[in-house]
Design an enzyme around this catalytic site. Structure first.
Site, PDB file in Angstrom:
ATOM      1  N   SER A  26       0.810  -1.092   0.002  1.00  0.00           N
ATOM      2  CA  SER A  26       0.012   0.064   0.050  1.00  0.00           C
ATOM      3  C   SER A  26       0.961   1.088   0.093  1.00  0.00           C
ATOM      4  CB  SER A  26      -0.830   0.130   1.365  1.00  0.00           C
ATOM      5  OG  SER A  26      -1.891  -1.066   1.408  1.00  0.00           O
ATOM      6  N   GLY A  65      -5.731  -3.869  -7.638  1.00  0.00           N
ATOM      7  CA  GLY A  65      -7.109  -2.840  -7.308  1.00  0.00           C
ATOM      8  C   GLY A  65      -6.742  -1.407  -6.707  1.00  0.00           C
ATOM      9  N   ASP A  69      -6.723  -8.241   4.876  1.00  0.00           N
ATOM     10  CA  ASP A  69      -5.872  -9.026   3.876  1.00  0.00           C
ATOM     11  C   ASP A  69      -5.453 -10.023   4.533  1.00  0.00           C
ATOM     12  OD1 ASP A  69      -6.366  -7.207   1.980  1.00  0.00           O
ATOM     13  OD2 ASP A  69      -4.408  -6.130   2.067  1.00  0.00           O
ATOM     14  N   LYS A  90     -12.336  -9.177  -3.016  1.00  0.00           N
ATOM     15  CA  LYS A  90     -11.057  -9.085  -3.268  1.00  0.00           C
ATOM     16  C   LYS A  90     -10.418  -9.619  -4.783  1.00  0.00           C
ATOM     17  CE  LYS A  90     -10.569  -6.659   0.347  1.00  0.00           C
ATOM     18  NZ  LYS A  90     -10.215  -5.237   0.417  1.00  0.00           N
ATOM     19  N   ARG A 115     -12.674 -14.403  -1.370  1.00  0.00           N
ATOM     20  CA  ARG A 115     -11.714 -14.916  -0.561  1.00  0.00           C
ATOM     21  C   ARG A 115     -12.475 -15.655   0.693  1.00  0.00           C
ATOM     22  NH1 ARG A 115      -6.926 -10.416   0.162  1.00  0.00           N
ATOM     23  NH2 ARG A 115      -5.861 -11.172  -1.813  1.00  0.00           N
ATOM     24  N   ARG A 131      -2.523 -14.188  -1.979  1.00  0.00           N
ATOM     25  CA  ARG A 131      -2.608 -14.209  -0.502  1.00  0.00           C
ATOM     26  C   ARG A 131      -3.060 -15.744  -0.360  1.00  0.00           C
ATOM     27  NH1 ARG A 131      -0.621  -9.510   1.114  1.00  0.00           N
ATOM     28  NH2 ARG A 131      -1.653  -7.623   0.360  1.00  0.00           N
TER      29      ARG A 131
HETATM   30  C1  S3P Z   1      -5.488  -1.232   0.320  1.00  0.00           C
HETATM   31  C2  S3P Z   1      -6.943  -1.404   0.867  1.00  0.00           C
HETATM   32  C3  S3P Z   1      -7.729  -2.380   1.150  1.00  0.00           C
HETATM   33  C4  S3P Z   1      -6.641  -3.850   0.995  1.00  0.00           C
HETATM   34  C5  S3P Z   1      -5.749  -3.626  -0.301  1.00  0.00           C
HETATM   35  C6  S3P Z   1      -5.059  -2.641  -0.208  1.00  0.00           C
HETATM   36  C7  S3P Z   1      -5.003  -0.044   0.028  1.00  0.00           C
HETATM   37  O1  S3P Z   1      -8.715  -2.665   0.265  1.00  0.00           O
HETATM   38  O2  S3P Z   1      -7.494  -4.720   0.721  1.00  0.00           O
HETATM   39  O3  S3P Z   1      -5.154  -5.124  -0.410  1.00  0.00           O
HETATM   40  O4  S3P Z   1      -3.820   0.047  -0.209  1.00  0.00           O
HETATM   41  O5  S3P Z   1      -5.587   0.965   0.198  1.00  0.00           O
HETATM   42  P1  S3P Z   1     -10.078  -1.835   0.379  1.00  0.00           P
HETATM   43  O6  S3P Z   1      -9.992  -0.284   0.354  1.00  0.00           O
HETATM   44  O7  S3P Z   1     -10.853  -2.358  -0.648  1.00  0.00           O
HETATM   45  O8  S3P Z   1     -10.705  -2.281   1.616  1.00  0.00           O
END
Ligand code: S3P
Length: 428
Positions: free
Chosen positions: A24, A95, A315, A342, A346, A388
């Site tokens: 992140s 994502g 996660d 996800k 999951r 994961r």
């Molecule tokens: C993330 C936020 C989370 C997490 C993803 C990374 C981020 O997703 O599951 O792996 O970097 O902001 P969500 O915002 O959809 O919960």
């Protein structure tokens, strides 16, 4: 599609691992580096496939980025210096890249098209597109902007007040990134606190963000300054070795420089509540806190995991399910319906793949129910293209009685390219 025969029936894990950079924070360091004025130097960047997708997208937007392993230099262009891309921007499996880029591109002066892989094509985007449209954004895509490919026609934006219907750091961050380019103030209200790396990074780049309870506000028209960023190790990657050490007999594993941002440390609380032997040594408390974590084998017991703890370990739920398989009693995970959207669903992939190995695990509407104490046996399992899930199954292999074949193991490169090398160094 790559296949690995996993190392099973392991009698001890011992050693020290330097955990690769947080995914992140690595994404955000490229994005903020590009949007800032001047040079940003990044140390311990995660060179996993997802973060490389972010670098590729910003290179196509005219940003000069030099990456050499985990060192990166970004020459910032400022909010108005990005160029219209001459190609489609491909986010691969990421994502975070697509959702945060939507917030950035919404306020630019050009058109851009975003695509991704098959998994990205199934992930919901209106959670980001709809609030951005309220800010004035012009975004089109399949099913009214729910799915890729998405076309963003950059335009002027105005600040809004927005109550997030789901606890999502990606949605919050996209709105903040749009808010930094909008007229006036943008305020986001979170139902539960989610990871706050974007907010911390704005401050590290010399910008301003305000937090009052669950409300976050930013003013539009700020300019950010390039800086030096150290990316701490990813607690979501460390989690696999924390669980591995807790469930494998005769084990002691030390994990170095792991991010300890309180919005991410739910896994540590779960291990402590389940009775794990875990020690934390805090090294840095400023910016993004981090430290060393040591975990030893322990006798574990079941717990219930729910409520505002969920976003702080979202996660880690696949590997927590495996932890629960090794614990005495029935562990219940609820309030985690977000897991269905996800990289894979999951809830289903964790239940299906661990059941194949003999675990007693049932999917529910918003989580999992796991009855621990049943030994894991051999078999053939798949990551289903989800990094994961692949790593969780490799850790399950450590305590399995017979051979396990893991198909589609290459997916692990999304967040942890050295995963199997690190695992091998720990096996004694
Ligand atoms: C993330 C936020 C989370 C997490 C993803 C990374 C981020 O997703 O599951 O792996 O970097 O902001 P969500 O915002 O959809 O919960």
């Amino acid at each position: 599609m790559d296949t690995q025969t996993l190392q099973t029936n392991i009698t001890s894990l011992k050693g020290t691992i330097s955990i690769p950079g947080d995914k992140s924070i690595s994404h955000r360091s490229i994005m903020f580096g590009a949007l800032a004025e001047g040079i940003t130097n990044i140390e311990n960047f995660l060179p996993g496939a997802d973060c490389i997708s972010t670098i590729d997208c910003f290179s196509k937007l005219g940003v000069s980025i030099q990456q050499n392993g985990d060192l990166v230099e970004v020459i910032g262009k400022g909010f108005s210096g990005l160029k219209a891309p001459s190609e489609v921007l491909d986010v691969g499996n990421s994502g975070t890249t697509i959702r945060l880029m939507l917030g950035i591109l919404a306020g630019q002066a050009f058109q851009a098209e975003l695509i991704g892989d098959d998994s990205i094509g199934k992930r919901p985007m209106t959670r980001v597109v709809n609030p951005l449209k309220q800010m004035g954004a012009d975004i089109e895509g399949r099913n009214n902007g729910e799915f890729t490919p998405l076309t963003v026609n950059g335009t002027e934006l105005k600040g809004i007040r927005y109550e997030l219907p789901v606890a999502s750091a990606q949605v919050k961050s996209a709105i903040i990134l749009a808010g930094l380019q909008a007229k006036g103030t943008t305020t986001i209200v979170e139902p539960e606190k989610t990871r706050d790396h974007t907010e911390r990074m704005i401050v590290q780049f010399g910008g301003k963000v305000e937090r009052k309870g669950n409300e976050i506000s930013v003013e539009g028209g700020q300019s950010l300054q390039g800086t030096s960023i150290y990316v701490p190790g990813d607690i979501s990657s460390a989690a696999f070795f924390m669980v591995a050490a807790a469930i494998t007999p005769n084990s002691e594993v030390k994990l170095l420089n792991v991010g300890l941002n309180p919005t991410r440390t739910g896994i540590i609380e779960v291990l402590q509540r389940m009775g794990a032997d875990i020690e934390i040594e805090h090294i840095n408390e400023k910016g993004e806190p981090y430290g060393h974590i040591t975990v030893r084998s322990s006798k574990l017991h079941a717990i219930t995991i729910e409520g505002d703890l969920i976003p702080r370990l979202i996660d880690e739920i696949p590997v927590i399910a495996l932890l629960a398989v090794s614990a005495e009693g029935t562990t219940v995970i609820k309030d985690a319906a977000e897991l269905k959207v996800k990289e894979t669903n999951r809830i289903d992939t964790v239940a299906d793949e661990l059941s194949r190995l003999g675990a007693k695990i049932k999917p529910t509407e918003d989580g999992l129910v796991i009855t621990g104490g049943t030994p894991i046996h051999g078999g053939e399992v798949s990551s289903h293209g989800d990094h994961r899930i692949g790593m969780m199954l490799a850790i399950a292999g450590l305590v399995a009685s017979d051979e396990i074949i893991l198909t589609d193991s290459k997916a692990i490169e999304v967040s942890y390219p050295q995963f199997f090398d690190h695992l091998t160094t720990l096996i004694k």
